[in-house]
Motif scaffolding. Sequence first.
Motif, PDB file in Angstrom:
ATOM      1  N   UNK A  52       0.882  -1.089  -0.031  1.00  0.00           N
ATOM      2  CA  UNK A  52       0.092  -0.175  -0.111  1.00  0.00           C
ATOM      3  C   UNK A  52       0.765   1.267  -0.114  1.00  0.00           C
ATOM      4  N   UNK A  53       1.880   1.144   0.682  1.00  0.00           N
ATOM      5  CA  UNK A  53       2.781   2.415   0.971  1.00  0.00           C
ATOM      6  C   UNK A  53       3.595   2.588  -0.329  1.00  0.00           C
ATOM      7  N   UNK A  54       4.112   1.576  -1.114  1.00  0.00           N
ATOM      8  CA  UNK A  54       4.667   1.670  -2.344  1.00  0.00           C
ATOM      9  C   UNK A  54       3.613   2.107  -3.543  1.00  0.00           C
ATOM     10  N   UNK A  55       2.597   1.669  -3.421  1.00  0.00           N
ATOM     11  CA  UNK A  55       1.719   2.026  -4.539  1.00  0.00           C
ATOM     12  C   UNK A  55       1.525   3.558  -4.298  1.00  0.00           C
ATOM     13  N   UNK A  56       1.193   3.980  -3.101  1.00  0.00           N
ATOM     14  CA  UNK A  56       1.052   5.469  -2.901  1.00  0.00           C
ATOM     15  C   UNK A  56       2.173   6.138  -3.120  1.00  0.00           C
ATOM     16  N   UNK A  57       3.358   5.765  -2.991  1.00  0.00           N
ATOM     17  CA  UNK A  57       4.611   6.622  -3.551  1.00  0.00           C
ATOM     18  C   UNK A  57       4.789   6.567  -5.159  1.00  0.00           C
ATOM     19  N   UNK A  58       4.261   5.427  -5.784  1.00  0.00           N
ATOM     20  CA  UNK A  58       4.173   5.289  -7.169  1.00  0.00           C
ATOM     21  C   UNK A  58       3.424   6.237  -7.953  1.00  0.00           C
ATOM     22  N   UNK A  59       2.149   6.222  -7.391  1.00  0.00           N
ATOM     23  CA  UNK A  59       0.931   6.712  -7.675  1.00  0.00           C
ATOM     24  C   UNK A  59       1.292   8.482  -7.646  1.00  0.00           C
ATOM     25  N   UNK A  60       1.815   8.828  -6.467  1.00  0.00           N
ATOM     26  CA  UNK A  60       2.151  10.160  -6.246  1.00  0.00           C
ATOM     27  C   UNK A  60       3.046  10.662  -7.213  1.00  0.00           C
ATOM     28  N   UNK A  61       4.346  10.039  -7.349  1.00  0.00           N
ATOM     29  CA  UNK A  61       5.287  10.577  -8.427  1.00  0.00           C
ATOM     30  C   UNK A  61       4.720  10.720  -9.689  1.00  0.00           C
ATOM     31  N   UNK A  62       3.799   9.970 -10.243  1.00  0.00           N
ATOM     32  CA  UNK A  62       3.073  10.259 -11.433  1.00  0.00           C
ATOM     33  C   UNK A  62       2.402  11.197 -11.554  1.00  0.00           C
ATOM     34  N   UNK A  63       1.511  11.418 -10.366  1.00  0.00           N
ATOM     35  CA  UNK A  63       0.656  12.656 -10.418  1.00  0.00           C
ATOM     36  C   UNK A  63       1.497  13.957 -10.312  1.00  0.00           C
ATOM     37  N   UNK A  64       2.624  14.089  -9.534  1.00  0.00           N
ATOM     38  CA  UNK A  64       3.220  15.025  -9.255  1.00  0.00           C
ATOM     39  C   UNK A  64       3.961  15.595 -10.486  1.00  0.00           C
ATOM     40  N   UNK A  65       4.512  14.613 -11.429  1.00  0.00           N
ATOM     41  CA  UNK A  65       4.897  14.842 -12.614  1.00  0.00           C
ATOM     42  C   UNK A  65       3.951  15.360 -13.700  1.00  0.00           C
ATOM     43  N   UNK A  66       2.747  14.725 -13.732  1.00  0.00           N
ATOM     44  CA  UNK A  66       1.884  15.175 -14.770  1.00  0.00           C
ATOM     45  C   UNK A  66       1.195  16.583 -14.452  1.00  0.00           C
ATOM     46  N   UNK A  67       1.146  16.978 -13.172  1.00  0.00           N
ATOM     47  CA  UNK A  67       0.823  18.413 -12.809  1.00  0.00           C
ATOM     48  C   UNK A  67       1.948  19.412 -13.224  1.00  0.00           C
ATOM     49  N   UNK A  68       3.138  19.026 -13.374  1.00  0.00           N
ATOM     50  CA  UNK A  68       4.151  19.878 -14.020  1.00  0.00           C
ATOM     51  C   UNK A  68       3.982  20.429 -15.483  1.00  0.00           C
ATOM     52  N   UNK A  69       3.156  19.563 -16.183  1.00  0.00           N
ATOM     53  CA  UNK A  69       3.206  19.416 -17.687  1.00  0.00           C
ATOM     54  C   UNK A  69       2.727  20.975 -17.913  1.00  0.00           C
ATOM     55  N   UNK A  70       3.345  21.555 -19.075  1.00  0.00           N
ATOM     56  CA  UNK A  70       2.975  22.809 -19.542  1.00  0.00           C
ATOM     57  C   UNK A  70       1.599  22.759 -20.136  1.00  0.00           C
ATOM     58  N   UNK A  71       0.970  23.944 -20.141  1.00  0.00           N
ATOM     59  CA  UNK A  71      -0.458  23.960 -20.760  1.00  0.00           C
ATOM     60  C   UNK A  71      -0.112  23.568 -22.201  1.00  0.00           C
ATOM     61  N   UNK A  72      -1.082  22.748 -22.876  1.00  0.00           N
ATOM     62  CA  UNK A  72      -1.107  22.274 -24.142  1.00  0.00           C
ATOM     63  C   UNK A  72      -0.166  21.082 -24.390  1.00  0.00           C
ATOM     64  N   UNK A  73       0.691  20.708 -23.264  1.00  0.00           N
ATOM     65  CA  UNK A  73       1.750  19.594 -23.746  1.00  0.00           C
ATOM     66  C   UNK A  73       1.061  18.330 -24.138  1.00  0.00           C
ATOM     67  N   UNK A  74       1.704  17.915 -25.258  1.00  0.00           N
ATOM     68  CA  UNK A  74       1.476  16.445 -25.915  1.00  0.00           C
ATOM     69  C   UNK A  74       2.024  15.581 -25.143  1.00  0.00           C
ATOM     70  N   UNK A  75       1.393  14.690 -24.141  1.00  0.00           N
ATOM     71  CA  UNK A  75       2.151  13.638 -23.724  1.00  0.00           C
ATOM     72  C   UNK A  75       1.586  12.524 -24.287  1.00  0.00           C
ATOM     73  N   UNK A  76       2.339  11.677 -25.189  1.00  0.00           N
ATOM     74  CA  UNK A  76       2.088  10.820 -26.195  1.00  0.00           C
ATOM     75  C   UNK A  76       2.172   9.135 -25.500  1.00  0.00           C
ATOM     76  N   UNK A  77       2.841   9.148 -24.525  1.00  0.00           N
ATOM     77  CA  UNK A  77       2.831   7.685 -23.989  1.00  0.00           C
ATOM     78  C   UNK A  77       3.645   7.696 -22.809  1.00  0.00           C
ATOM     79  N   UNK A  78       3.641   6.476 -22.127  1.00  0.00           N
ATOM     80  CA  UNK A  78       4.121   6.096 -20.755  1.00  0.00           C
ATOM     81  C   UNK A  78       5.047   5.068 -20.910  1.00  0.00           C
ATOM     82  N   UNK A  79       6.366   5.280 -20.589  1.00  0.00           N
ATOM     83  CA  UNK A  79       7.355   4.267 -20.473  1.00  0.00           C
ATOM     84  C   UNK A  79       7.824   3.788 -19.046  1.00  0.00           C
ATOM     85  N   UNK A  80       7.639   2.356 -18.756  1.00  0.00           N
ATOM     86  CA  UNK A  80       8.127   2.028 -17.361  1.00  0.00           C
ATOM     87  C   UNK A  80       9.206   1.229 -17.338  1.00  0.00           C
TER      88      UNK A  80
END
Length: 363
Positions: A52-80
Amino acid sequence: MVGTHPSHHGSPLALAVDIGGTKVAAALVDDHGFLVPGSTARAATGGVGNAAGLTRNIVGVVADVLRTAPRGARIVGVGIGSAGPVDLARGTVSPKNLPALDRFPVVDVITAAVRAERHTEALDMPVILRLDGTCIALAERWRGANRGARHSMAIVVSTGVGGGIILDGAMVSGASGNAGHIGQLRLRPADAGGPSDSGTLEGIAAGPRTVAWAQSRGWLGQTGEQLAASYADGDPVARAAVRRSAEAVGLAISNVTTLLDLEAVAIGGGFANVAPDYVDLVRAAAEESALFPYASAVTIRPTGLAGDGPLIGAAALVHRASDLALRGTVEPEPAQCELADGVGQERDDVGVHAGVESLAVEA
């Protein structure tokens, strides 16, 4: 910072995620392999003892990064990129150094996190998983020390030891996605009464194992940083410990190079910086171990990507995959990819082939 670029206006971006034994990191990366400044987020994985803690940290960093995206940014895929073993068919990972994440559904978890932030834009966004070592090999081939080499390997010496392989310009994932686990190569029999991996490359050369070996011989330090300081001060046990690690890495490189006829190897990871001559010691050991001239001719260099390699490699799964279908089956383009005979059988819905894959990495 290595791997950053001043302007990303209009560039397609990949969300890159790297899951390792000490931390999870994510960032936005453009199609030239540069990290968007200010987009990187990190959280701990080591020491977090439950899913549960690891999931929370993984989801948290993904959300934090996506919230930094410039307005109109084209995110075309996710690589893990993740520590393994991985199960590409199921989209799960079971990192050796994170037992709480056994069979963790990382693709589903990150897909849900992306959709929560990007909503309908994310519905058709590909999410591509590979072993972290494979991603690092892609990064070194694309922007790092192995650029220009068609047959190469990347090795990371850190908390563990991992690796990835490029042959004829294409990444090698193997039948299950786990090709490149060089840390689990057995260099000698396991110690009697010791851990089962005590004779493996990781069991000998990884940072914590090297520290433990030095402690067993009277060295009084506790960390890799302290070992580096003792090495610099000429402490004989510290110097013997570092040489032991480097010689094991060199022997493993020689073995893999003899088998696969590699041109170049890049060495990264925090513990590879334990001594200024660590890579020189690796190089000398590899040359001494080689039986054939072609094996001793391999070029061994420090990483060209500093700490950004794992994220650049994860982004390469998106940006350098023009001949890898992002959804469904793979239809490789002959001009960009050459598959070995008999490895074109489709395995699953995440774009995997047995053996050599069709993700060619241009120099």
